[in-house]
Design a protein around this motif. Structure first.
Motif, mmCIF file in Angstrom:
data_model
loop_
_atom_site.group_PDB
_atom_site.id
_atom_site.type_symbol
_atom_site.label_atom_id
_atom_site.label_comp_id
_atom_site.label_asym_id
_atom_site.label_seq_id
_atom_site.Cartn_x
_atom_site.Cartn_y
_atom_site.Cartn_z
ATOM 1 N N UNK A 6 51.662 -74.703 72.505
ATOM 2 C CA UNK A 6 52.190 -74.579 73.865
ATOM 3 C C UNK A 6 52.716 -75.920 74.354
ATOM 4 N N UNK A 7 51.975 -76.995 74.100
ATOM 5 C CA UNK A 7 52.444 -78.322 74.508
ATOM 6 C C UNK A 7 53.722 -78.707 73.783
ATOM 7 N N UNK A 8 53.810 -78.372 72.509
ATOM 8 C CA UNK A 8 55.035 -78.650 71.758
ATOM 9 C C UNK A 8 56.217 -77.868 72.289
ATOM 10 N N UNK A 9 55.978 -76.618 72.639
ATOM 11 C CA UNK A 9 57.038 -75.794 73.217
ATOM 12 C C UNK A 9 57.483 -76.351 74.573
ATOM 13 N N UNK A 10 56.533 -76.777 75.378
ATOM 14 C CA UNK A 10 56.888 -77.364 76.670
ATOM 15 C C UNK A 10 57.670 -78.663 76.493
ATOM 16 N N UNK A 11 57.335 -79.438 75.473
ATOM 17 C CA UNK A 11 58.097 -80.654 75.192
ATOM 18 C C UNK A 11 59.547 -80.308 74.861
ATOM 19 N N UNK A 12 59.747 -79.265 74.056
ATOM 20 C CA UNK A 12 61.120 -78.847 73.730
ATOM 21 C C UNK A 12 61.871 -78.372 74.963
ATOM 22 N N UNK A 13 61.169 -77.670 75.849
ATOM 23 C CA UNK A 13 61.809 -77.198 77.082
ATOM 24 C C UNK A 13 62.229 -78.388 77.940
ATOM 25 N N UNK A 14 61.361 -79.393 78.074
ATOM 26 C CA UNK A 14 61.707 -80.572 78.869
ATOM 27 C C UNK A 14 62.886 -81.324 78.258
ATOM 28 N N UNK A 15 62.910 -81.432 76.911
ATOM 29 C CA UNK A 15 64.032 -82.114 76.267
ATOM 30 C C UNK A 15 65.332 -81.329 76.444
ATOM 31 N N UNK A 16 65.261 -80.010 76.412
ATOM 32 C CA UNK A 16 66.448 -79.195 76.651
ATOM 33 C C UNK A 16 66.940 -79.383 78.087
ATOM 34 N N UNK A 17 66.010 -79.457 79.030
ATOM 35 C CA UNK A 17 66.388 -79.699 80.426
ATOM 36 C C UNK A 17 67.033 -81.077 80.569
#
Length: 58
Positions: A6-17
Motif C-alpha cells: 500500500x505504501x509503495x502504491x501511494x508512492x507511485x500515486x504521489x509521483x504520478x501527481x
C-alpha cells in the motif's frame, strides 16, 4: 506485507501527481508531491527490509 504494498502504491500515486503537476506548470506543488512520494517510498523500503530481516532472510 500488505502495508508495504500500500505504501509503495501511494508512492507511485504521489509521483504520478508530481508529473501531472509539473506538466501543467505547477512546479511548487510538483516539488511537494515529489517529497511526499519519496517519503512514502522510503517508508515502504524501510518496512520491507525490516520485515525481511525479521524473518531471518539476508
Amino acid at each position: 506485507m500488505r502495508h508495504v504494498c500500500i505504501r509503495g502504491l501511494l508512492a507511485l500515486v504521489w509521483f504520478a501527481a508530481a508529473v501531472f503537476s509539473g506538466v501543467t506548470g505547477n512546479l511548487e506543488w510538483a516539488g511537494l508531491y515529489v517529497l511526499m512520494g519519496a517519503a512514502f517510498g522510503y517508508s515502504a523500503c524501510a518496512s520491507w527490509k525490516k520485515a525481511k530481516n525479521d524473518k531471518g532472510e539476508h
